[in-house]
Motif scaffolding. Sequence first.
Motif, PDB file in Angstrom:
ATOM      1  N   TYR A 192      51.430  97.424 -51.130  1.00  0.00           N
ATOM      2  CA  TYR A 192      50.139  98.070 -51.347  1.00  0.00           C
ATOM      3  C   TYR A 192      49.766  98.005 -52.819  1.00  0.00           C
ATOM      4  O   TYR A 192      50.623  98.195 -53.694  1.00  0.00           O
ATOM      5  N   LYS A 194      47.350  99.772 -55.875  1.00  0.00           N
ATOM      6  CA  LYS A 194      47.153 101.188 -56.213  1.00  0.00           C
ATOM      7  C   LYS A 194      46.037 101.821 -55.368  1.00  0.00           C
ATOM      8  O   LYS A 194      46.177 102.948 -54.881  1.00  0.00           O
ATOM      9  N   TYR A 197      47.267 102.291 -51.823  1.00  0.00           N
ATOM     10  CA  TYR A 197      48.285 103.353 -51.834  1.00  0.00           C
ATOM     11  C   TYR A 197      47.625 104.729 -51.745  1.00  0.00           C
ATOM     12  O   TYR A 197      48.017 105.570 -50.919  1.00  0.00           O
ATOM     13  N   GLU A 222      55.233 108.507 -46.103  1.00  0.00           N
ATOM     14  CA  GLU A 222      55.003 108.933 -47.488  1.00  0.00           C
ATOM     15  C   GLU A 222      56.312 109.032 -48.253  1.00  0.00           C
ATOM     16  O   GLU A 222      56.386 108.715 -49.441  1.00  0.00           O
ATOM     17  N   LEU A 225      57.285 105.568 -49.413  1.00  0.00           N
ATOM     18  CA  LEU A 225      56.419 105.130 -50.506  1.00  0.00           C
ATOM     19  C   LEU A 225      56.788 105.793 -51.831  1.00  0.00           C
ATOM     20  O   LEU A 225      56.619 105.204 -52.895  1.00  0.00           O
ATOM     21  N   LYS A 226      57.309 107.025 -51.766  1.00  0.00           N
ATOM     22  CA  LYS A 226      57.570 107.770 -53.000  1.00  0.00           C
ATOM     23  C   LYS A 226      59.043 107.826 -53.391  1.00  0.00           C
ATOM     24  O   LYS A 226      59.382 108.390 -54.439  1.00  0.00           O
ATOM     25  N   LEU A 332      57.021  98.798 -47.501  1.00  0.00           N
ATOM     26  CA  LEU A 332      56.677 100.085 -48.127  1.00  0.00           C
ATOM     27  C   LEU A 332      57.621 100.327 -49.307  1.00  0.00           C
ATOM     28  O   LEU A 332      57.226 100.848 -50.351  1.00  0.00           O
ATOM     29  N   SER A 335      56.448  98.420 -52.074  1.00  0.00           N
ATOM     30  CA  SER A 335      55.283  99.075 -52.676  1.00  0.00           C
ATOM     31  C   SER A 335      55.723 100.111 -53.696  1.00  0.00           C
ATOM     32  O   SER A 335      55.128 100.243 -54.774  1.00  0.00           O
ATOM     33  N   HIS A 336      56.759 100.874 -53.367  1.00  0.00           N
ATOM     34  CA  HIS A 336      57.295 101.870 -54.292  1.00  0.00           C
ATOM     35  C   HIS A 336      57.675 101.213 -55.616  1.00  0.00           C
ATOM     36  O   HIS A 336      57.324 101.704 -56.701  1.00  0.00           O
ATOM     37  N   LEU A 339      54.486  99.497 -57.546  1.00  0.00           N
ATOM     38  CA  LEU A 339      53.602 100.506 -58.142  1.00  0.00           C
ATOM     39  C   LEU A 339      54.221 101.104 -59.404  1.00  0.00           C
ATOM     40  O   LEU A 339      53.532 101.352 -60.397  1.00  0.00           O
TER      41      LEU A 339
END
Length: 384
Positions: A192, A194, A197, A222, A225-226, A332, A335-336, A339
Amino acid sequence: MAGSYQLLKNGKARLQYMYKGDRYSETVDAKNDKEASTQLATFVTAIRNNQVSNSNMTYLVFAQKWLDEYVRPNLSPTVAQNYKMYLNNRILPYLGNKKLKDVDVNMLRNFFNEMKAWKTNHNPPRENTPISRGTYEKLYNIVTGSLQKAFEWEIIPTNPCKRISIQSLRLDRLPSEIEKRKNSNNQKIRAYDKKTYHRVLELLDNNNNYDDEHRPHKVCTEFILKTGLCISELAGLEWERDWNKDEATISVSIIQVYIRGKGWIQKEPKEKCRTRILSLPSSINNILIKFREEHPKEKFIFFELINFNSYTDWLEKWEEENSIDKLTAHELRHSHATLLLQAGTPVKYISKRLGHSNTHITENVYIEYLTEHDEEVANTIDNI
């Protein structure tokens, strides 16, 4: 003379020798008594120096012995399952009916060269492509490792694979490696950006919608992702053991992996670097506080609420319903990392967070994003 020989009519001779109660025999090329006598002397010397196997055991029989007596007692169930799959699907059709004593350097080199043309075994409609370098190396290691154990157990006098190094096989010439280099300039980690996201977080809406039937899947999404955790790590998380509410941390100490025929099993991470403690963003920690109130009886944070075998199917369906580019659970995780890179986080911190053994792994995976970040740094220098 030690031993005996018998000249045959086809330009060959049968050699025989009794040594330490065992009878050894071999048919060799020999047109006359002189040649047969020379071959017999060499044969006897090799036997006395433990360079000749007297076993008629086939590789198929030995492979089962190796699995039962070495692999399963000493390696993880996941590794044992993978070894069995590679043996049944790839190695045994070629080597299974061969006697161990007949498996030599030439036979193995031909086998390893044939392997270079192999393709994946996916069922239609999925397309089959040349096997990857990683798959090739696993097959090579299984053959080499099993024959090394046959040598250590004194079933064969030497391991013929010792004379075929992985470097000599030139894996850079594998079709999959050539194709990878060809496409390297066009490939990029799927993740993803920003904008997407933030849109995903808004759609998940995990600070509300407490009665949503898919809430566990959304909280889990979530969470990935985090934190950047993978499925096996998520499946192993326990409330009491791994979550520290007050310090806002999560520990990864036990994972769960799925093995066909056995289901999900718990184990320690294979590499020490995968055992780690991660700081949680306050947004996730607050969601977990509420999530724990909603599920006070569960031992696991996600495992009892989510079928991880079908999580990616749910994720793809949810992304399609919301017109979002389809990413897998592992993407995902990408993506973490991407980002964080784009936000200027040093690679060494991202590497530790992902559980990579060193920063080189992280740099190789996310090289495109490092290049983009380097351009930003170059542009920034003029503003200092």
